[in-house]
Each structure stands twice: as C-alpha cells, then as structure tokens.
Design an enzyme around this catalytic site. Structure first.
Site, short mmCIF file in Angstrom:
data_model
loop_
_atom_site.label_atom_id
_atom_site.label_comp_id
_atom_site.label_asym_id
_atom_site.label_seq_id
_atom_site.Cartn_x
_atom_site.Cartn_y
_atom_site.Cartn_z
N LEU A 116 -4.16 -1.45 10.33
CA LEU A 116 -4.63 0.20 9.19
C LEU A 116 -2.91 0.60 9.42
O LEU A 116 -2.87 1.70 9.65
CB LEU A 116 -5.67 1.44 9.52
CG LEU A 116 -6.16 2.00 8.59
CD1 LEU A 116 -6.09 1.76 7.38
CD2 LEU A 116 -7.11 2.85 9.25
N ASP A 117 -2.77 1.35 8.07
CA ASP A 117 -1.48 1.90 7.53
C ASP A 117 -0.72 1.32 8.95
O ASP A 117 -0.06 2.12 9.30
CB ASP A 117 -2.05 3.71 8.24
CG ASP A 117 -3.38 3.73 6.85
OD1 ASP A 117 -3.09 3.01 5.33
OD2 ASP A 117 -3.88 4.61 7.16
N ASN A 119 0.74 -1.45 0.17
CA ASN A 119 0.35 0.13 -0.31
C ASN A 119 0.99 1.12 -0.40
O ASN A 119 1.91 1.28 0.86
CB ASN A 119 -0.62 0.05 1.33
CG ASN A 119 -2.12 0.79 1.53
OD1 ASN A 119 -2.58 1.62 0.12
ND2 ASN A 119 -1.35 1.52 2.32
N HIS A 153 1.07 4.92 1.28
CA HIS A 153 -0.10 6.13 1.92
C HIS A 153 0.70 7.56 2.59
O HIS A 153 2.22 7.82 2.41
CB HIS A 153 -0.40 5.88 4.02
CG HIS A 153 -0.54 6.68 4.72
ND1 HIS A 153 -2.02 6.23 4.67
CD2 HIS A 153 -0.20 7.19 5.85
CE1 HIS A 153 -2.61 6.63 5.43
NE2 HIS A 153 -1.40 7.34 5.96
N THR A 180 -0.38 -4.96 6.67
CA THR A 180 -0.64 -6.47 7.47
C THR A 180 -2.47 -5.71 8.31
O THR A 180 -2.48 -4.53 7.61
CB THR A 180 -0.42 -5.79 8.87
OG1 THR A 180 0.11 -4.45 9.28
CG2 THR A 180 0.99 -6.52 8.18
N GLU A 233 4.99 10.40 -4.48
CA GLU A 233 4.61 9.14 -4.40
C GLU A 233 5.14 8.21 -5.51
O GLU A 233 5.25 6.79 -5.32
CB GLU A 233 3.32 9.11 -3.67
CG GLU A 233 2.67 9.06 -2.81
CD GLU A 233 1.12 9.47 -2.22
OE1 GLU A 233 0.37 8.89 -3.37
OE2 GLU A 233 0.38 10.41 -1.92
C1 GAR Z 1 -2.85 9.24 -2.64
O1 GAR Z 1 -2.25 10.11 -2.85
C2 GAR Z 1 -2.52 7.69 -1.62
O2 GAR Z 1 -1.62 7.58 -0.89
C3 GAR Z 1 -3.53 7.59 -1.24
O3 GAR Z 1 -4.52 8.10 -1.74
C4 GAR Z 1 -4.05 8.89 -3.00
C5 GAR Z 1 -4.39 8.05 -3.73
O4 GAR Z 1 -4.27 8.75 -5.31
N1 GAR Z 1 -4.00 6.69 -0.35
C6 GAR Z 1 -4.55 7.02 1.04
O5 GAR Z 1 -4.21 7.67 1.88
C7 GAR Z 1 -4.86 5.41 2.01
N2 GAR Z 1 -4.36 5.24 3.00
P1 GAR Z 1 -4.67 7.75 -7.08
O6 GAR Z 1 -5.74 7.31 -6.51
O7 GAR Z 1 -4.27 8.91 -7.84
O8 GAR Z 1 -3.17 7.42 -6.56
#
Ligand code: GAR
Length: 209
Positions: free
Chosen positions: A144-145, A107, A109, A141, A174
């Site tokens: 969460l996160d 994942n 985050h 795991t 990211e």
């Molecule tokens: C991203 O910033 C990702 O890190 C976050 O959602 C966004 C999705 O963007 N994920 C979380 O917050 C998970 N806990 P994307 O759909 O453009 O990849």
C-alpha cells in the site's frame, strides 16, 4: 493514440485536472472511461459532462476483495488502457490486480512517501511535527502507498496549520503534479531504472516554500 482509464471514489478533483489538461493541451490521448466503486462519487458527474463514459463498479456485496478486483479488471480491460490512473481511489488492491497493471498504473498520495502511507496523512504529519509535507505520484505495487516514485512536491508546514488547511494546500499542488506525471507517461518520457523512475528532461522534486 494512447488510452487512459481513471479510477475514483469521490470528489474526483485530480481526475478533473487530468481531463482538463488533456483537453486544453490536446494530448494524443483518449480518456476512455472514469470508473468509480461508489455510485454517489461526485466526480462521475464531471465525467458525464465531458462525454466520458462514467462507469460504476460497486465495491460492496462481494465475497472478498479478489472478487471485486476481478470484476473491476474486466470492466477496465474493455477499454484496453495504456495507463490506469488512480485518483482518490480508496481501495486496497489485491496482488493479482496490481500485477496485471504493473508499470502502467499510477497513484497520487497526499504525503511525501514513504512518510505517512494510509489514511489521515495530514493528521499524521501534524502529529509527527514535520516541517515539510507534500504529495507523491508513484507507480503502484502490491504494498500500500508504495512503489517507484515518479514525482513529489513539498510544501512548508506552518505553525498554525490544521488538517483542513494542510489538505487544501496539498490538494493545490497535487493537481499540477499529477498532470505532469501523466503527461510524461503519455509522452513516453518515463522509464524505470533499478527501481527508480527517470523522466527525460524533468526535475523530479520541486519545493514550494
Ligand atoms: C487526494 O488528496 C488524493 O491524494 C487522496 O485522496 C484525495 C482525492 O481527492 N488519495 C489518497 O489518499 C490515496 N491513498 P480527489 O477525489 O479530489 O482527487
């Protein structure tokens, strides 16, 4: 050839970054499917354009979380993935589901975990007054996160940052961070020793000040 299934709930820009890198760099990998729990996830369109099966498993209307997770697992396992990539998949997963994909589900985050799990990470970061923020890729795991951290990248928080400006700069880091982590898994360079992830020939924390 290894196979990847990517789960999304929305925009799918991380999914897109992984697919583009896999194609550009000729990874020995099949992106077997992109699966969304929302039919209106914009990322599905990109998957279709790339001739990747774009599948919807709606998360609404189930008696409980486990019922949805069982359906989702059935759909995912049709593609026998070596790796399950959560890319903005906004669902809390049940322990049985997580156990089934242990060591092969990652994942991303938008915070430097273990700081700021959950939602509104950029708001949380600003409220805490941290001077450094960033993104984390980790194995999933049941908490969460949480889970063994694969890679992190940090950015400096600027005095005039807003939730939106932080979100934009974190998203920028990211994409390459997630691509690197997925590539390392596919190349067989990831291992877990005493709960810590080792990546052969790779620096795990980079700073972008
Ligand atoms: C991203 O910033 C990702 O890190 C976050 O959602 C966004 C999705 O963007 N994920 C979380 O917050 C998970 N806990 P994307 O759909 O453009 O990849």
């Amino acid at each position: 050839m290894k196979s990847i299934v990517i789960l999304i709930s929305g925009r799918g820009s991380n999914m897109e970054a992984v697919v583009r890198a896999a194609r550009r760099e000729g990874w020995q990998t099949r992106i077997a499917a992109v699966i969304s729990n929302r039919a209106d996830a914009p990322g599905l369109e990109f998957a279709r354009q790339q001739q990747i099966p774009a599948v919807v498993v709606p998360s609404g209307g189930h008696t409980d979380r486990a019922a949805f997770d069982r359906l989702l697992q059935q759909e995912i396992d049709r593609y026998s993935p070596d790796l399950l990539v959560l890319a903005g998949f906004m669902r809390i997963l049940t322990p049985g589901f997580v156990e089934h994909y242990a060591g092969r589900m990652m994942n991303i985050h938008p915070s430097l975990l273990p700081s700021f799990p959950g939602m509104h990470t950029h708001r949380q970061a600003l409220a805490a007054g941290v001077k450094v923020h960033g993104a984390t890729v980790h194995f999933v795991t049941a908490t969460l996160d949480h889970g063994p951290i694969i890679a992190q990248q940090a950015i400096a928080v600027r005095p005039d940052d807003t939730e939106a400006s932080l979100a934009e700069r974190v998203l920028e880091i990211e994409h390459p961070l997630y691509v690197d982590a997925v590539r390392s898994f596919i190349d067989g360079r990831l291992s877990i020793e005493n709960g810590c992830v080792r990546i052969k020939d790779k620096v795990l924390l980079t700073m972008n000040m």
